[in-house]
Write an enzyme that holds these catalytic residues in place. Structure first.
Site, PDB file in Angstrom:
ATOM      1  N   CYS A 285     -12.246  48.547  54.712  1.00 52.00           N
ATOM      2  CA  CYS A 285     -11.751  47.547  53.914  1.00 52.00           C
ATOM      3  C   CYS A 285     -10.920  46.471  53.778  1.00 52.00           C
ATOM      4  CB  CYS A 285     -12.404  48.083  52.319  1.00 52.00           C
ATOM      5  SG  CYS A 285     -11.246  47.452  51.136  1.00 52.00           S
TER       6      CYS A 285
ATOM      7  N   TYR B 204      29.074  49.619  19.487  1.00 46.78           N
ATOM      8  CA  TYR B 204      28.636  49.762  18.869  1.00 46.78           C
ATOM      9  C   TYR B 204      29.293  51.490  17.605  1.00 46.78           C
ATOM     10  CZ  TYR B 204      25.464  52.440  21.182  1.00 46.78           C
ATOM     11  OH  TYR B 204      24.345  53.460  22.462  1.00 46.78           O
TER      12      TYR B 204
ATOM     13  N   CYS C 231     -14.761  52.380  46.395  1.00 48.27           N
ATOM     14  CA  CYS C 231     -15.530  51.342  48.034  1.00 48.27           C
ATOM     15  C   CYS C 231     -15.103  52.690  48.849  1.00 48.27           C
ATOM     16  CB  CYS C 231     -13.848  50.732  48.241  1.00 48.27           C
ATOM     17  SG  CYS C 231     -14.681  50.030  50.179  1.00 48.27           S
TER      18      CYS C 231
ATOM     19  N   LYS D 136      18.725  49.638  17.240  1.00 41.67           N
ATOM     20  CA  LYS D 136      19.244  50.261  18.521  1.00 41.67           C
ATOM     21  C   LYS D 136      18.081  49.860  19.037  1.00 41.67           C
ATOM     22  CE  LYS D 136      18.819  55.346  19.670  1.00 41.67           C
ATOM     23  NZ  LYS D 136      17.491  54.957  20.950  1.00 41.67           N
TER      24      LYS D 136
ATOM     25  N   LYS E  20      13.077  54.917  13.824  1.00 44.26           N
ATOM     26  CA  LYS E  20      11.830  54.521  15.174  1.00 44.26           C
ATOM     27  C   LYS E  20      11.226  53.179  14.861  1.00 44.26           C
ATOM     28  CE  LYS E  20      13.374  56.334  18.946  1.00 44.26           C
ATOM     29  NZ  LYS E  20      12.697  57.260  19.934  1.00 44.26           N
TER      30      LYS E  20
ATOM     31  N   GLU F 251      21.758  49.345  11.600  1.00 43.18           N
ATOM     32  CA  GLU F 251      22.146  47.755  13.136  1.00 43.18           C
ATOM     33  C   GLU F 251      20.249  49.032  14.108  1.00 43.18           C
ATOM     34  OE1 GLU F 251      25.412  49.432  15.714  1.00 43.18           O
ATOM     35  OE2 GLU F 251      25.735  51.039  14.003  1.00 43.18           O
TER      36      GLU F 251
ATOM     37  N   ASP G 182      17.351  49.271  23.406  1.00 42.54           N
ATOM     38  CA  ASP G 182      16.975  50.025  24.313  1.00 42.54           C
ATOM     39  C   ASP G 182      17.525  49.143  25.912  1.00 42.54           C
ATOM     40  OD1 ASP G 182      15.599  51.381  25.479  1.00 42.54           O
ATOM     41  OD2 ASP G 182      13.492  50.140  25.161  1.00 42.54           O
TER      42      ASP G 182
ATOM     43  N   CYS H 251     -17.615  46.314  46.356  1.00 40.33           N
ATOM     44  CA  CYS H 251     -16.334  45.993  46.684  1.00 40.33           C
ATOM     45  C   CYS H 251     -15.862  44.574  46.204  1.00 40.33           C
ATOM     46  CB  CYS H 251     -15.483  46.891  47.689  1.00 40.33           C
ATOM     47  SG  CYS H 251     -14.042  46.446  48.265  1.00 40.33           S
TER      48      CYS H 251
ATOM     49  N   CYS I 145     -14.062  43.881  50.645  1.00 45.96           N
ATOM     50  CA  CYS I 145     -15.573  43.539  52.031  1.00 45.96           C
ATOM     51  C   CYS I 145     -16.576  44.078  51.169  1.00 45.96           C
ATOM     52  CB  CYS I 145     -14.712  45.223  52.642  1.00 45.96           C
ATOM     53  SG  CYS I 145     -15.275  46.806  51.146  1.00 45.96           S
TER      54      CYS I 145
HETATM   55  S1  IVH Z   1      25.149  55.249  17.948  1.00 47.62           S
HETATM   56  C1  IVH Z   1      26.619  59.699  17.581  1.00 47.62           C
HETATM   57  N1  IVH Z   1      24.115  53.168  17.923  1.00 47.62           N
HETATM   58  O1  IVH Z   1      20.634  55.547  21.237  1.00 47.62           O
HETATM   59  C2  IVH Z   1      26.247  58.422  17.521  1.00 47.62           C
HETATM   60  N2  IVH Z   1      23.628  54.686  19.594  1.00 47.62           N
HETATM   61  O2  IVH Z   1      19.477  58.266  21.205  1.00 47.62           O
HETATM   62  C3  IVH Z   1      26.368  57.702  18.594  1.00 47.62           C
HETATM   63  N3  IVH Z   1      21.760  53.379  21.089  1.00 47.62           N
HETATM   64  O3  IVH Z   1      22.781  57.696  23.405  1.00 47.62           O
HETATM   65  C4  IVH Z   1      24.807  56.614  19.202  1.00 47.62           C
HETATM   66  N4  IVH Z   1      21.793  51.671  20.180  1.00 47.62           N
HETATM   67  O4  IVH Z   1      22.530  55.042  24.089  1.00 47.62           O
HETATM   68  C5  IVH Z   1      24.434  54.185  18.216  1.00 47.62           C
HETATM   69  N5  IVH Z   1      23.219  50.555  17.453  1.00 47.62           N
HETATM   70  C6  IVH Z   1      23.598  52.282  18.108  1.00 47.62           C
HETATM   71  C7  IVH Z   1      22.631  52.436  19.334  1.00 47.62           C
HETATM   72  C8  IVH Z   1      22.677  53.745  20.146  1.00 47.62           C
HETATM   73  C9  IVH Z   1      20.970  52.515  21.052  1.00 47.62           C
HETATM   74  C10 IVH Z   1      21.086  54.768  22.155  1.00 47.62           C
HETATM   75  C11 IVH Z   1      22.517  55.690  22.523  1.00 47.62           C
HETATM   76  C12 IVH Z   1      22.217  57.046  22.525  1.00 47.62           C
HETATM   77  C13 IVH Z   1      20.786  57.114  21.825  1.00 47.62           C
HETATM   78  C14 IVH Z   1      21.016  57.938  21.354  1.00 47.62           C
END
Ligand code: IVH
Length: 706
Positions: free
Chosen positions: A449, A238, A443, A129, A326, A127, A131, A420, A423
């Site tokens: 200025c 999640y 400048c 991640k 990542k 799934e 941000d 600049c 001025c």
């Molecule tokens: S699972 C024990 N699932 O990523 C596992 N974390 O770098 C708990 N995060 O602190 C996290 N999307 O804030 C999980 N689909 C996802 C996520 C997720 C974002 C964040 C979460 C965690 C951090 C870890």
């Protein structure tokens, strides 16, 4: 409600219990209408009457007070910060994978740990991640009772009221759910909402947020939940914390339950059978990343079988059964339309690339920094070139590459201006202490200025300086244009000007009289409040070259008062060696800084401003004495990497308050290195030197312990 006409004094306990139950659900309904739908269905007075009655009954029958009592909720603004919540089950972080090899290693480790051979299939969930910021939602008997931030993983902040205002956070769960349910997930802001919010921020004279994550963090951690209610935050569920019963024995089964219980779960959740499939999913989402509508920074894979998850357990603060894969920084190709030269408050000329509008990872970008004249030379970027723009996490978009092969014809090399643009004064590269030419062109106009003068004003009121709400870049530009503002002292005389020439304000604001009165009242209150800044913020606000937030704090600690600081520097200007030595002896203050202070105070205008500010009643407040009995007093601490739960500035301030000295670089003298996410060379160096390193969580534990 039949009981409501009965006086509280004569209610029986059974009637009271029944009425409290009815009131809780009725008030919760009104809260949803007000906070979540922005559509109240009752007058404020009637709403208050309901709450008062609820309170009166609770006072007479304290034992009947409910877990979901409205009196504990909504609109309660803790006096100082948020309360603390101990997580029943710690909130953890994740290990990272950057390539397929890392994934294969992850899979191999798991097989070894579980004694599974190659032939055995392991199902993984996959799934995005998100941000954002993680949060935990606790439900007791189906009622949302507490919500917390992750904090240090063990103890978070109580943000129950704020979380209640999110549409994705159900206040009640359907019948049949376990007695205790803790849902965990990510609070985030969608790209579309982020753009709207930033437009509104600018209109209101507030600084726009740098990215959706900052906007989400700033919106969630508001002491006044009504502000959070106005911000478009979302939540993906999640994982979970404490559960009195497990409704499934797989990760995927749990997510299906969350979905059924009314939580929002991610549409791109999948169960996959091997590393190759995980990698395919990763690639697929990476391709669609910019179309998702919110920021993600990778994928998360978890073992689907929960019995295997328990056997695998944890190493330090991350589970062995999950990993984050990542994504690289987001990039896009666009055309360079022009190069604008911006003049900073110290005269630095910064080239800004004006780009043909492009969406980089879903967020619209039309400007990118080109840093300085040398960078333009290095990239050899020319007008109308096609360029690669990159947006990564917290940084300002950058141009990382010029696509020379797409260049049309033979455009001229870019000529960095010699004067600049604001001025007309000459601009030149300074010669640094090491004899090299500085990359920045400046400048030479000083305060004559207008661009420098205006930028100094903007800096003076900015968030890390005096932080005056309602006086943002836009207002400063307008007030400047109408001659209302020239120096920081004018800010504190604005209210007089409002009395003298009210018509100007109508021109500048474009508001009607009533709206104008409201926003001016607010602005003048904010200005009044700014008369008592912490001394370090005030010194930083002055905009003296080389005096950043850290140095300002060192100076504030050493000299205690503004007058003390001013007199010491003046005595140094008069040639008193002792004062100069005293200043240079402060750890972290070098000769360049001493020179810079001398230059600043040699300019009579600057001294006039300081005295003028004192005269209009600005009285900076001394910093509290540093503590000398904490685990880090007297130690030299370095912060590196991205801190997820504290800004760098907060972390520094906290460490200094605890008596530590915060330094920017690692050396043999360093005692402790606090390494946030993606810590790089400093962490490596500290490890080589055998310096004690702490994770962010360990640092937070220390910070919370005193
Ligand atoms: S699972 C024990 N699932 O990523 C596992 N974390 O770098 C708990 N995060 O602190 C996290 N999307 O804030 C999980 N689909 C996802 C996520 C997720 C974002 C964040 C979460 C965690 C951090 C870890």
């Amino acid at each position: 409600m039949k009981w409501r006409s009965i006086s509280v004094e004569v209610l029986t306990s059974a009637q009271a219990a029944e009425e409290l139950k009815a009131l809780a659900s009725e008030i919760a309904g009104h809260d949803v209408a007000y906070y979540q739908n922005d559509d109240p269905n009752i007058s404020d007075a009637n709403y208050d009457a309901l709450r008062l009655r609820n309170q009166a009954i609770e006072e007479r029958f304290p034992d009947l007070k409910r877990a979901d009592s409205p009196s504990d909720k909504v609109g309660v603004t803790p006096e100082s910060g948020f309360g603390k919540i101990q997580h029943a089950v710690p909130m953890l972080s994740l290990g990272n994978a950057f390539n397929v090899q890392d994934l294969e290693d992850f899979d191999t480790r798991i097989r070894r740990f579980l004694s599974l051979d190659e032939a055995e299939t392991i199902s993984y969930t996959s799934e995005p991640k998100i941000d954002g910021l993680s949060a935990s939602l606790r439900y007791e008997k189906g009622i949302f009772v507490k919500g917390a931030t992750r904090g240090d993983g063990q103890v978070g902040e109580d943000i129950t009221e704020n979380l209640k205002t999110l549409k994705d956070v159900p206040l009640t769960l359907p019948a049949g759910v376990p007695d205790i349910v803790e849902i965990r997930g990510e609070v985030y802001m969608a790209h579309e909402d982020f753009e709207i919010l930033n437009r509104q921020q600018t209109e209101k004279g507030r600084k726009p947020f740098a990215n959706p994550r900052n906007a989400a963090a700033g919106s969630l951690r508001q002491l006044d939940a009504r502000i959070t209610a106005d911000r478009p935050l979302k939540f993906f569920a999640y994982t979970w914390g404490e559960m009195s019963d497990m409704p499934s024995d797989t990760q995927s089964g749990m997510i299906t339950c969350f979905d059924k219980w009314g939580f929002t779960v991610n549409q791109d959740f999948k169960v996959l059978k091997d590393v190759a499939a995980l990698n395919d999913h990763w690639r697929d989402i990476e391709e669609r990343r910019s179309l998702l509508g919110y920021d993600i920074d990778g994928m998360v894979y978890k073992i689907d079988r929960l019995d295997w998850q328990s056997r695998l357990g944890f190493v330090s603060r991350a589970p062995r059964w999950a990993i984050a894969h990542k994504f690289p920084a987001e990039k896009a190709i666009t055309k360079l339309l022009d190069i604008d030269i911006q003049v900073g408050r110290t005269g630095a000329l910064t080239p800004v690339a004006k780009l043909k509008k492009v969406t980089v990872g879903g967020v619209e970008v039309s400007n990118a920094t080109l840093h300085n004249a040398h960078e333009i030379k290095r990239l050899d970027v020319r007008l109308n070139d096609f360029v690669v723009v990159q947006r990564a996490g917290d940084v300002i978009p950058q141009i990382v590459e010029v696509l020379i092969e797409k260049r049309e014809g033979e455009p001229q090399e870019y000529q960095f201006p010699d004067n600049c643009p604001a001025c007309g004064a000459q601009a030149f590269h300074e010669i640094r202490a090491d004899g090299e030419q500085d990359a920045v062109k400046r400048c030479s106009g000083g305060l004559s200025c207008p661009a420098q003068a205006k930028e100094r004003l903007k800096h003076f009121v900015s968030r890390s300086a005096l932080d005056i709400d309602g006086l943002g870049d836009k207002q400063i530009d307008e007030f400047w244009a109408y001659d209302l503002l020239r120096t920081p002292v004018d800010i504190f005389n604005l209210h007089q000007k409002a009395d003298e020439a009210p018509e100007i304000w109508l021109y500048t604001s474009g508001k009607n009289k009533g709206q104008l009165k409201d926003s001016l009242t607010k602005l003048f209150l904010a200005i009044e409040k700014a008369k008592k800044p912490d001394l370090d913020r005030f010194l930083f606000a002055l905009g003296i070259r080389q005096v950043g937030e850290t140095t300002a704090r060192l100076l504030a600690r050493r000299y205690k008062t503004l007058e003390g600081f001013r007199d010491a520097v003046l005595s140094m200007c008069e040639g008193h060696e002792a004062s100069k030595e005293e200043l240079a002896s402060i750890d972290g203050v070098g000769n360049t800084m001493v020179e810079s202070l001398l230059t600043f105070f040699a300019e009579p205008h600057n001294l006039d401003i300081i005295n003028g500010l004192i005269n209009v009643g600005v009285a900076p407040v001394s910093l509290p004495e540093a503590e000398n009995n904490t685990p880090i007093s007297g130690k030299i601490v370095v912060f590196t990497g991205t801190l997820a739960r504290m800004t760098r500035a907060e972390a520094k301030a906290r460490a200094e308050k605890m008596g530590a000295k915060v330094s920017g670089s690692v050396s043999e003298k360093t005692d402790i290195l606090v390494a946030g996410e993606s810590a790089g060379s400093k962490l490596k160096k500290a490890e080589e030197l055998g310096i004690e390193t702490l994770t962010e969580d360990e640092w937070l534990e220390i910070a919370a312990s005193t």
